[in-house]
Design a protein around this motif. Sequence first.
Motif, PDB file in Angstrom:
ATOM      1  N   THR A   1      80.283  60.250  75.403  1.00  0.00           N
ATOM      2  CA  THR A   1      80.966  59.197  76.155  1.00  0.00           C
ATOM      3  C   THR A   1      80.081  58.648  77.266  1.00  0.00           C
ATOM      4  OG1 THR A   1      83.111  60.219  75.689  1.00  0.00           O
ATOM      5  CG2 THR A   1      83.021  58.637  77.513  1.00  0.00           C
ATOM      6  N   ALA A   2      79.401  59.528  77.991  1.00  0.00           N
ATOM      7  CA  ALA A   2      78.509  59.081  79.059  1.00  0.00           C
ATOM      8  C   ALA A   2      77.383  58.220  78.510  1.00  0.00           C
ATOM      9  CB  ALA A   2      77.944  60.285  79.810  1.00  0.00           C
TER      10      ALA A   2
ATOM     11  N   ALA B   1      76.514  53.416  85.946  1.00  0.00           N
ATOM     12  CA  ALA B   1      77.934  53.533  85.623  1.00  0.00           C
ATOM     13  C   ALA B   1      78.231  54.855  84.931  1.00  0.00           C
ATOM     14  CB  ALA B   1      78.360  52.364  84.739  1.00  0.00           C
ATOM     15  N   ALA B   2      77.291  55.337  84.116  1.00  0.00           N
ATOM     16  CA  ALA B   2      77.509  56.581  83.380  1.00  0.00           C
ATOM     17  C   ALA B   2      77.653  57.767  84.317  1.00  0.00           C
ATOM     18  CB  ALA B   2      76.360  56.814  82.404  1.00  0.00           C
TER      19      ALA B   2
ATOM     20  N   VAL C   1      78.815  54.809  77.823  1.00  0.00           N
ATOM     21  CA  VAL C   1      78.988  54.067  79.084  1.00  0.00           C
ATOM     22  C   VAL C   1      77.643  53.542  79.574  1.00  0.00           C
ATOM     23  CG1 VAL C   1      79.666  54.255  81.514  1.00  0.00           C
ATOM     24  CG2 VAL C   1      81.071  55.325  79.741  1.00  0.00           C
TER      25      VAL C   1
ATOM     26  N   ARG D   1      78.385  57.654  87.532  1.00  0.00           N
ATOM     27  CA  ARG D   1      79.602  57.480  88.343  1.00  0.00           C
ATOM     28  C   ARG D   1      80.807  57.984  87.559  1.00  0.00           C
ATOM     29  NH1 ARG D   1      77.195  52.224  89.906  1.00  0.00           N
ATOM     30  NH2 ARG D   1      76.530  52.369  92.083  1.00  0.00           N
ATOM     31  N   TRP D   2      80.836  57.675  86.263  1.00  0.00           N
ATOM     32  CA  TRP D   2      81.912  58.181  85.408  1.00  0.00           C
ATOM     33  C   TRP D   2      81.895  59.713  85.372  1.00  0.00           C
ATOM     34  CZ3 TRP D   2      81.800  60.983  80.780  1.00  0.00           C
ATOM     35  CH2 TRP D   2      83.031  61.090  80.125  1.00  0.00           C
TER      36      TRP D   2
END
Length: 315
Positions: free
Chosen positions: A173-174, A185-186, A177, A188-189
Amino acid sequence: MTTPAPFPVPTAGAVLHGELHRHRGVRRGAVLLRTPYDAVAHRSVAGSLAQRGWDCLVQDVRGRHGSTGSWTPYAHEAADGAATVAAATAAGLAGPWVLFGASYAAHTALETARVLDSDDVAAVVALVPALGLHETAHDDRGRPQHRDRLGWWSIHGLARTDHPPLPAQVLRTATHVAATDGPLAAVRWLGWDEDELQRWRRLWSARPLDLRHRYGALGVPLLVVTGDDDPFDGHARRLAAAWGRCRGPRATLLSGPWGHDLTPRVEVSGAGTGGPGSRILDWMAGLGPGPGVERRLDPDRREWADHRIDTGGAA
């Protein structure tokens, strides 16, 4: 295997923890291996080198494992490597040195060679080298390596000791992103804090290394070990082409069907597992191919062959 002796090196802002493995039999020289992956975990490698006549000093880089100071990848390795060689020489450990390492530790070896007097260095051995910030974040065509870097930094890049690997689904998922919204953004997620975010931003804002300018004037013999499945293969080949270019060929390349962990995909009749280990030791002993040559393990014929190194892609 004998117990290594502690070998601390005080330097500006840190005390670098090391372990010294004394040679057995006829002495060949001294090896320095500086690593972020824990000096204790390298006792087998160091012991193998010691059995073949090398005094081997294995050291944790600044801010990792037993070494104090702040861990900032790709920031201190030239100065800390030079300080280590100076301290070891002052303590009576005779050179000249073979600077040795894989992945990030190959970077520490290359950077130490860059700033030392050539009389202090006999050779450099760089296995699957992770050359710099930009070169680890991008392949040799400039394409981002989001998954690889998210994996490495989440484990090794943020603290004195390793964090657990990201779960496979979280890493997937990262990576998605990062590909869609950007690498910042990755993380931060992922919930990285501001200090971790700054380190990550430094990685993705780094400029490419000019390998000719950085290493082209060096006259020290270099062995570069790379593999077909290693994500850094293109950069490793550019390093071999650029090294010592101002003086003529100074690098030897060893390649084959393995990845970043140097595990071969094939076995070679009469040549053990087909891995590069014995060829590295031969080269360190003054055997094997000379500068300007690539010794390659052909995975189809399952035999070694020599070729000239292509210097056209040096950067």
